[in-house]
Design an enzyme around this catalytic site. Structure first.
Site, short mmCIF file in Angstrom:
data_model
loop_
_atom_site.label_atom_id
_atom_site.label_comp_id
_atom_site.label_asym_id
_atom_site.label_seq_id
_atom_site.Cartn_x
_atom_site.Cartn_y
_atom_site.Cartn_z
N HIS A 260 0.85 -1.19 0.00
CA HIS A 260 0.00 0.00 0.00
C HIS A 260 0.89 1.23 0.00
O HIS A 260 1.94 1.24 0.63
CB HIS A 260 -0.90 0.01 1.24
CG HIS A 260 -2.08 0.90 1.09
ND1 HIS A 260 -2.03 2.24 1.39
CD2 HIS A 260 -3.33 0.65 0.63
CE1 HIS A 260 -3.21 2.76 1.13
NE2 HIS A 260 -4.02 1.83 0.67
N ASP A 314 -8.07 -5.40 -0.75
CA ASP A 314 -8.45 -6.19 -1.91
C ASP A 314 -8.14 -7.67 -1.74
O ASP A 314 -8.72 -8.51 -2.42
CB ASP A 314 -7.75 -5.66 -3.18
CG ASP A 314 -8.21 -4.26 -3.51
OD1 ASP A 314 -9.43 -4.03 -3.45
OD2 ASP A 314 -7.38 -3.39 -3.79
N1 COA Z 1 4.43 -7.40 -4.55
C1 COA Z 1 5.78 -7.48 -4.56
N2 COA Z 1 6.57 -6.49 -4.14
C2 COA Z 1 5.97 -5.37 -3.68
C3 COA Z 1 4.58 -5.23 -3.63
C4 COA Z 1 3.81 -6.30 -4.10
N3 COA Z 1 2.47 -6.23 -4.11
N4 COA Z 1 4.27 -4.02 -3.12
C5 COA Z 1 5.42 -3.41 -2.87
N5 COA Z 1 6.46 -4.23 -3.22
C6 COA Z 1 7.87 -3.94 -3.14
C7 COA Z 1 8.24 -2.90 -4.19
O1 COA Z 1 8.57 -3.55 -5.41
C8 COA Z 1 9.43 -2.25 -3.57
O2 COA Z 1 10.55 -3.08 -3.74
P1 COA Z 1 12.02 -2.44 -4.01
O3 COA Z 1 12.29 -1.59 -2.81
O4 COA Z 1 12.87 -3.63 -4.15
O5 COA Z 1 11.86 -1.63 -5.26
C9 COA Z 1 9.07 -2.25 -2.10
O6 COA Z 1 8.13 -3.30 -1.92
C10 COA Z 1 8.49 -0.97 -1.59
O7 COA Z 1 7.39 -0.63 -2.41
P2 COA Z 1 6.65 0.75 -2.17
O8 COA Z 1 7.47 1.86 -2.69
O9 COA Z 1 6.30 0.77 -0.72
O10 COA Z 1 5.34 0.58 -3.02
P3 COA Z 1 4.45 1.77 -3.62
O11 COA Z 1 4.00 2.64 -2.53
O12 COA Z 1 5.11 2.42 -4.77
O13 COA Z 1 3.28 0.91 -4.25
C11 COA Z 1 1.33 -0.28 -4.51
C12 COA Z 1 2.10 0.66 -3.60
C13 COA Z 1 -0.07 -0.48 -3.95
C14 COA Z 1 1.21 0.33 -5.92
C15 COA Z 1 2.08 -1.61 -4.59
O14 COA Z 1 2.23 -2.14 -3.31
C16 COA Z 1 1.42 -2.61 -5.51
O15 COA Z 1 1.60 -2.56 -6.73
N6 COA Z 1 0.60 -3.55 -4.95
C17 COA Z 1 -0.12 -4.51 -5.72
C18 COA Z 1 -1.38 -3.91 -6.30
C19 COA Z 1 -2.45 -3.72 -5.25
O16 COA Z 1 -2.73 -4.62 -4.48
N7 COA Z 1 -3.08 -2.54 -5.28
C20 COA Z 1 -4.15 -2.21 -4.37
C21 COA Z 1 -3.73 -1.14 -3.43
S1 COA Z 1 -4.95 -0.81 -2.19
#
Ligand code: COA
Length: 377
Positions: A260, A314
Site C-alpha cells: 500500500h 483487496d
Molecule cells: N508485490 C511485490 N513487491 C511489492 C509489492 C507487491 N504487491 N508491493 C510493494 N512491493 C515492493 C516494491 O517492489 C518495492 O521493492 P524495491 O524496494 O525492491 O523496489 C518495495 O516493496 C516498496 O514498495 P513501495 O514503494 O512501498 O510501493 P508503492 O508505494 O510504490 O506501491 C502499490 C504501492 C499499492 C502500488 C504496490 O504495493 C502494488 O503494486 N501492490 C499490488 C497492487 C495492489 O494490491 N493494489 C491495491 C492497493 S490498495
C-alpha cells in the site's frame, strides 16, 4: 530546474479534508472521526453512507428518512437498460459503468446544479442507481433479463436480489455490508483525487464520478480485487501456496493484494474484512470455500515473513466476492457501489472551498529552438 519532483505525488499534502483520516503509524482509518472497524461491525452500511455525507451518524428517524430517500431514487430508466444492452459485451464492466454514469449525467437536466442540495440529490441518485446498473450489466452479459430494483429490501439485500433473484444467508449479506463500509472512503487515493481534480474546474459531479471510475479501474488501485482472484486461481490449492509465493517473489512479480502506498505496516481494514470472510466461509462450508480461505492464510503468512509486505483490503474482498457468486469482472464495479459515497463527499468538500488543482511540472524535453519552415526541413 524547479523544486524537487514528488513522483506520484508521494508524501504531498494537497488539501484539507474532514471526510476521513488515514493514520499509517497506528494502522488506523476513521470516517468523520469514527474507526472503520467500529463502523463496520456496529452499523449497517446505510448508516455509514449517511455519516459520510452528513458528518454525523443518523438517529433512528434520520436513518428511516435516508433509507426512504435512497429507495425512492431506485429504478434506472428504460433508456439506461437499452444502453446497457447496446454496449460491447466484451468490454470490461467498469467501462460499461463509466459510460452509464456519463449517460446518467447527460440525461439529468439538473447536472449543472452544484449547489450543496443539488450535489446531495445527485449523490443519492447515483448511490441508489449504480447497483442496478452493475446488476443489469451482469445479467445481460450472461444472457439474462435484468431484475428491477425492489423498494422492499435493504441496500445490500437489493443488490443480491437484482443480481441473482434471491438474497443469501444473513452472514453472507453481512460480509458484503462490511465490505461496503470498508471500501467507502480512503482520503486522497488516486480515484478520489481524480474526482476532486475534475470538480475543482467547476465541472459537474457526474463528470467527477466518471473520472473516478476510470481511475479506480486500474490494477494498481481498485482493479486489484479482481487481480487477487486471478492470482488465487493461478495458485490453485492451499498445498501449492507457499511454493507459489516463494517462486513469484524470486521472479520479482508484483503480488496483487499486497502493499500500500500509505500503510506500510498493515492495512487497517484487513482484519475486519478477513474476519467477515472467515465467518462467511464457515457458513458456506464447501471444500472450495475452505480451500480459498487456507490458500489466503498461507500466502499472507509467507509474504509477511519473506518481505514484510502486508495484504491490503483487496486481498480478502477478492475471494469473498467470488464465493458470494459474483463474476470476477464485477468486483471493481462493486467497489464503485460503495466508493460513490466517498467520491461525492469529496466533490462536495472541494466545491465548498474550491481551489483549481493545477500542479507544476519539471520539463525534461529538448531546449527551446527555432522553427525551420517546412520547405527547409
Ligand atoms: N508485490 C511485490 N513487491 C511489492 C509489492 C507487491 N504487491 N508491493 C510493494 N512491493 C515492493 C516494491 O517492489 C518495492 O521493492 P524495491 O524496494 O525492491 O523496489 C518495495 O516493496 C516498496 O514498495 P513501495 O514503494 O512501498 O510501493 P508503492 O508505494 O510504490 O506501491 C502499490 C504501492 C499499492 C502500488 C504496490 O504495493 C502494488 O503494486 N501492490 C499490488 C497492487 C495492489 O494490491 N493494489 C491495491 C492497493 S490498495
Amino acid at each position: 530546474m524547479t523544486d524537487e519532483v514528488k513522483y506520484g505525488l508521494a508524501g504531498v499534502v494537497a488539501d484539507d479534508t474532514a471526510v476521513s483520516k488515514v493514520m499509517p503509524e497506528t494502522n488506523s482509518l476513521t470516517y468523520r472521526g469514527y474507526a472503520v472497524q467500529d463502523l463496520a461491525t456496529k452499523c449497517r452500511w446505510e448508516e455509514v453512507a449517511y455519516l459520510i455525507w452528513n458528518r454525523e451518524l443518523p438517529t433512528g428517524a434520520q436513518l428511516d428518512a435516508f433509507v426512504a430517500l435512497e429507495r425512492k431514487e431506485r429504478g434506472i430508466s428504460a433508456d439506461m437498460v437499452k444502453l446497457i444492452r447496446m454496449l460491447n459485451p466484451k468490454a470490461h464492466p467498469m467501462d460499461t459503468l463509466r459510460t452509464a454514469v456519463s449517460f446518467m449525467g447527460q440525461a439529468d437536466n439538473t447536472a449543472e446544479d452544484s449547489s450543496p442540495a443539488g450535489l446531495y440529490d445527485k449523490s443519492i441518485r447515483m448511490f441508489a442507481q449504480i447497483p442496478e446498473i452493475v446488476a443489469a450489466d451482469f445479467r445481460v452479459r450472461n444472457g439474462k433479463e435484468p431484475i428491477p430494483a425492489t423498494k422492499d429490501l435493504g441496500f445490500c439485500e437489493n443488490f443480491f436480489h437484482m443480481c441473482f433473484g434471491k438474497v443469501p444467508a444473513p452472514e453472507i449479506v453481512k460480509c458484503f455490508d462490511i465490505s461496503m463500509t470498508l471500501y467507502a472512503e480512503h482520503s486522497f487515493n488516486a480515484s478520489t483525487f481524480t474526482a476532486r481534480t475534475i470538480a475543482s474546474s467547476l465541472s459537474d459531479i457526474y463528470s467527477a464520478v466518471t473520472g473516478g471510475i476510470g481511475s479506480l479501474k486500474g490494477p494498481l488501485h481498485g482493479g486489484a480485487n479482481e487481480a487477487v482472484m486471478h492470482l488465487l486461481m493461478e495458485v490453485g490449492s492451499a498445498d501449492r501456496a507457499e511454493a507459489w509465493m516463494l517462486q513469484a517473489l524470486k521472479e520479482k512479480r508484483n503480488i496483487m493484494g499486497f502493499g500500500h502506498r500509505v500503510y506500510k505496516k498493515g492495512d487497517s481494514r484487513v482484519p475486519t474484512m478477513t474476519d467477515a470472510f472467515r465467518k462467511m466461509v464457515d457458513v458456506i462450508g464447501t471444500k472450495e470455500a475452505k480451500e480459498y480461505w487456507e490458500m489466503s492464510r498461507i500466502l499472507d503468512d509467507v509474504m509477511v515473513r519473506e518481505k514484510g509486505i502486508y495484504p491490503n483490503l483487496d486481498f480478502p474482498t477478492g475471494p469473498a466476492y467470488y464465493l458470494m457468486g459474483f463474476e470476477i469482472p464485477i468486483f471493481t464495479p462493486i467497489f464503485v457501489i460503495s466508493r460513490i459515497t466517498g467520491w461525492t463527499a469529496h466533490v462536495m468538500e472541494q466545491r465548498a472551498a474550491n481551489k483549481l488543482v493545477r500542479p507544476l511540472s519539471n520539463y525534461i524535453g529538448v531546449a527551446q529552438r527555432d522553427v525551420v519552415p517546412i520547405e527547409r526541413r
